[in-house]
Design a protein around this motif. Structure first.
Motif, short mmCIF file in Angstrom:
data_model
loop_
_atom_site.label_atom_id
_atom_site.label_comp_id
_atom_site.label_asym_id
_atom_site.label_seq_id
_atom_site.Cartn_x
_atom_site.Cartn_y
_atom_site.Cartn_z
N GLY A 16 0.83 -1.21 0.00
CA GLY A 16 0.00 0.00 0.00
C GLY A 16 0.86 1.25 0.00
N MET A 17 0.27 2.39 -0.40
CA MET A 17 1.07 3.62 -0.50
C MET A 17 0.17 4.85 -0.56
SD MET A 17 2.01 2.67 -4.38
CE MET A 17 1.90 0.96 -3.81
N ASP A 18 0.74 5.99 -0.19
CA ASP A 18 0.04 7.28 -0.26
C ASP A 18 0.31 7.94 -1.60
OD1 ASP A 18 2.69 7.73 0.29
OD2 ASP A 18 2.36 9.07 1.99
N LEU A 19 0.07 7.15 -2.65
CA LEU A 19 0.32 7.54 -4.05
C LEU A 19 -0.83 7.01 -4.90
CD1 LEU A 19 4.00 6.30 -4.47
CD2 LEU A 19 3.27 8.66 -4.07
N PRO A 20 -1.02 7.63 -6.09
CA PRO A 20 -2.04 7.09 -7.00
C PRO A 20 -1.59 5.82 -7.71
CG PRO A 20 -0.94 8.97 -7.99
CD PRO A 20 -0.41 8.87 -6.59
#
Lengths: 209, 209
Positions: free
Chosen positions: B143-147
């Motif tokens: 998971g990531m805080d990116l699109p």
């Protein structure tokens, strides 16, 4: 490995909406060979398949389901076996087994009508005094293998939601929990600005009978 | 009380879809005073806001996200602090801290661009050798805080998804996990017949640093 029981219906084209609601549509609108990726578009109301209602569904309220912190959607599970009852009433033992902050699941067996028109008609209903017990016990949520705990004018909806007990409708596989002694319910809606949400609901088994 | 950190964006009118996708629409279409209940209709692709991709998003595959058992969406969480890196590469310590069957979260800090056009452009990307480490370690999800972990032609998507590591995009609040020693990730998509799903993602805190 932890064992999970999935209590959610699959969201797919053809799943029945509650009578009077618009149908769910699910269709592919991006294609790998042409667009270089696949994408599926969903068009639906929030009361199709397995979902959770909050008070603004049926009462004057500005609270939407995205306002609730995640803690509301996790709780110690407790299955009440209420098969073969048209009106689901109170039993003395419920005063002992229903615990504060728990998530209560009503196993009616009505799941076997899912997909038929009959599922939405003449289903079992929850009696007022049982709803009062849940309010007294301050449970977090009430789930069931039914499209609704009541029929029009939805007095049980109003009683429960008005006391901040959220309602989980259209559960499945509740029969698989009969032999489980202890389980947690995780009933996660989308974080959506609406009066309800489609949800993924699972039971996590802690111990077997 | 257990503490949760909600890692999901609110789904609401105006949330940005990935460039090239159709916009999300969310509007009320049943009204308490006229219809006796409120209902909200959602029209959206599956790659808006916080969501999870499976292989059929970007590769030939018949597997849809509803095919996965619930176990895939629960795992021991591990946050990698990768702020201020345009290309997110391997570090020796990752061989020790990345565990099999865990859910790895990349905290880039790029969340602060969410809602701007820049969020979708020039975002950090994952390097091939880091993706290889995740595959070697058999993690469940990244998971990531990116699109996206990459840009066109999406080689990191293909590498991860082709090795059954699901991708969670558009996470938020990852900075709140920096001071948490041990946490579980619960990343529940809808049980939907599609190549991805909007999802509710939360971290359940086990212990603080």
């Amino acid at each position: 490995m932890t064992e999970f029981v999935d209590l959610s219906y699959t969201i797919e084209a053809g799943i029945s909406a509650y009578p009077g609601d618009d149908d769910l549509k699910l269709y592919q609108n991006r294609f790998l060979d042409k667009d270089k990726y696949n994408d599926t578009r969903l068009e639906t109301g929030m009361h199709v398949g397995t979902h959770i209602d909050v008070a603004s569904h049926i009462m004057k309220s500005n609270v939407v389901i995205s306002d609730y912190p995640a803690d509301k959607f996790f709780g110690k599970g407790c299955l009440l076996d209420v098969r073969n009852q048209d009106a689901i009433g109170i039993k003395d033992e419920y005063w002992d087994i229903v615990e504060e902050s728990s998530i209560i699941l009503l196993y009616t067996g009505f799941e076997n009508k899912f997909g038929s028109a009959e599922y939405f008609k003449n289903h079992p209903v929850v009696e007022e005094e049982l709803a009062d017990l849940f309010i007294d016990k301050k449970i977090k949520m009430l789930g069931m293998d039914l499209p609704s705990p009541d029929q029009y004018p939805f007095s049980i909806h109003k009683k429960l939601l008005g006391n901040d007990i959220l309602i989980i409708e259209n559960l499945r596989n509740l029969g698989l929990l009969v032999n489980i002694e202890k389980f947690e319910v995780i009933a996660l809606p989308l974080k959506i600005r609406a009066e309800a949400s489609l949800a993924r609901v699972v039971a996590r088994v802690v111990s077997f009978k």
